[in-house]
Design a protein around this motif. Structure first.
Motif, short mmCIF file in Angstrom:
data_model
loop_
_atom_site.label_atom_id
_atom_site.label_comp_id
_atom_site.label_asym_id
_atom_site.label_seq_id
_atom_site.Cartn_x
_atom_site.Cartn_y
_atom_site.Cartn_z
N ASN A 1 0.83 -1.20 0.00
CA ASN A 1 0.00 0.00 0.00
C ASN A 1 0.86 1.25 0.00
N VAL A 2 1.94 1.25 0.79
CA VAL A 2 2.84 2.39 0.84
C VAL A 2 3.53 2.56 -0.51
N GLY A 3 3.88 1.45 -1.17
CA GLY A 3 4.47 1.53 -2.50
C GLY A 3 3.53 2.18 -3.49
N ASN A 4 2.25 1.82 -3.40
CA ASN A 4 1.23 2.42 -4.23
C ASN A 4 1.17 3.93 -3.96
N LEU A 5 1.27 4.30 -2.71
CA LEU A 5 1.28 5.70 -2.34
C LEU A 5 2.48 6.40 -2.97
N GLY A 6 3.63 5.76 -2.86
CA GLY A 6 4.86 6.36 -3.41
C GLY A 6 4.78 6.58 -4.91
N GLU A 7 4.27 5.58 -5.63
CA GLU A 7 4.11 5.72 -7.08
C GLU A 7 3.16 6.86 -7.40
N TYR A 8 2.07 6.92 -6.65
CA TYR A 8 1.09 7.98 -6.87
C TYR A 8 1.70 9.36 -6.60
N LEU A 9 2.45 9.48 -5.51
CA LEU A 9 3.10 10.76 -5.20
C LEU A 9 4.08 11.17 -6.30
N ARG A 10 4.85 10.20 -6.78
CA ARG A 10 5.80 10.50 -7.86
C ARG A 10 5.06 10.99 -9.11
N GLU A 11 3.96 10.33 -9.45
CA GLU A 11 3.17 10.76 -10.62
C GLU A 11 2.64 12.18 -10.42
N GLN A 12 2.13 12.45 -9.23
CA GLN A 12 1.58 13.78 -8.95
C GLN A 12 2.67 14.86 -8.96
N ARG A 13 3.83 14.51 -8.42
CA ARG A 13 4.96 15.46 -8.40
C ARG A 13 5.40 15.78 -9.83
N ARG A 14 5.49 14.74 -10.65
CA ARG A 14 5.91 14.96 -12.04
C ARG A 14 4.86 15.74 -12.82
N ALA A 15 3.59 15.46 -12.56
CA ALA A 15 2.51 16.20 -13.23
C ALA A 15 2.55 17.68 -12.83
N ALA A 16 2.97 17.95 -11.61
CA ALA A 16 3.09 19.34 -11.14
C ALA A 16 4.41 19.97 -11.58
N GLN A 17 5.22 19.19 -12.26
CA GLN A 17 6.53 19.63 -12.77
C GLN A 17 7.42 20.14 -11.65
N LEU A 18 7.47 19.35 -10.57
CA LEU A 18 8.32 19.68 -9.43
C LEU A 18 9.40 18.62 -9.29
N SER A 19 10.60 19.06 -8.94
CA SER A 19 11.65 18.10 -8.62
C SER A 19 11.38 17.57 -7.21
N LEU A 20 12.05 16.49 -6.88
CA LEU A 20 11.92 15.93 -5.55
C LEU A 20 12.31 16.98 -4.51
N ARG A 21 13.38 17.68 -4.76
CA ARG A 21 13.87 18.70 -3.83
C ARG A 21 12.85 19.84 -3.70
N GLN A 22 12.27 20.28 -4.81
CA GLN A 22 11.28 21.36 -4.75
C GLN A 22 10.05 20.96 -3.93
N LEU A 23 9.57 19.73 -4.13
CA LEU A 23 8.42 19.27 -3.37
C LEU A 23 8.77 19.12 -1.90
N ALA A 24 9.94 18.58 -1.61
CA ALA A 24 10.37 18.43 -0.22
C ALA A 24 10.42 19.79 0.47
N ASP A 25 10.98 20.78 -0.19
CA ASP A 25 11.05 22.14 0.37
C ASP A 25 9.65 22.71 0.60
N ALA A 26 8.78 22.56 -0.41
CA ALA A 26 7.43 23.10 -0.31
C ALA A 26 6.62 22.41 0.79
N ALA A 27 6.88 21.13 1.01
CA ALA A 27 6.13 20.37 2.02
C ALA A 27 6.77 20.45 3.40
N GLY A 28 7.98 20.96 3.46
CA GLY A 28 8.66 21.07 4.75
C GLY A 28 9.19 19.75 5.28
N VAL A 29 9.56 18.86 4.36
CA VAL A 29 10.16 17.58 4.76
C VAL A 29 11.53 17.47 4.08
N SER A 30 12.34 16.54 4.55
CA SER A 30 13.67 16.41 3.95
C SER A 30 13.58 15.69 2.61
#
Length: 159
Positions: free
Chosen positions: A5-34
């Motif tokens: 289930n967590v893997g499914n979540l991860g895949e979904y988050l990656r798809e959403q991040r890419r659709a928003a055209q954000l890098s992993l670092r940009q999303l982490a900064d915007a969300a306040g996580v490392s």
């Protein structure tokens, strides 16, 4: 099973991040996580808390409830009900009384269709905020208690 289930979540988050055209670092900064923590979530190695999911959802501008369902924190039917209520409560074009009446009608339809507990089964805040205006009141009572009074006054040629 939880890791799947967590893997499914991860895949979904990656798809959403890419659709928003954000890098992993940009999303982490915007969300306040490392950055490493977010990477682990996307790879299905970590199960984030509801708070972290809410921060990520806000950064992606998507529903936190959708992420809760993907993470196994929330049931799909609960998510749909919460989203419906949130949309009604967030609508700036209707006043608080109208929101209360809409929620009463929504609750009565859900009870009629067997999707909601009977009145009084769930706790209702004393002020009625965010829920039906009072335990046990039918949606028709809310309308009769003034919801349509303004409309009748405006359309009655004898008033």
């Amino acid at each position: 099973m939880a890791s799947l289930n967590v893997g499914n979540l991860g895949e979904y988050l990656r798809e959403q991040r890419r659709a928003a055209q954000l890098s992993l670092r940009q999303l982490a900064d915007a969300a306040g996580v490392s950055n490493p923590y977010l990477s682990q979530i996307e790879r299905g190695l970590r199960k984030p808390s509801a708070d972290v999911l809410q921060q990520v959802a806000k950064a992606l501008r998507i529903s936190a409830e959708t992420l809760y369902v993907r993470a196994g924190i929330l049931d799909e039917r609960e998510r749909e009900e919460l989203e419906t209520r949130a949309v009604i409560l967030a609508d700036p074009s209707i006043d608080e009384r109208q929101k209360s009446v809409l929620l009463q009608i929504y609750d009565s339809f859900r009870r009629e269709n067997g999707s909601a507990p009977e009145p009084g089964a769930a706790a209702v805040p004393a002020d009625g905020a965010g829920t039906s205006g009072g335990a046990g009141r039918d949606a028709r009572d809310g309308i009769g208690d003034g919801a349509g009074a303004d409309a009748r006054k405006d359309h009655d040629p004898h008033s």
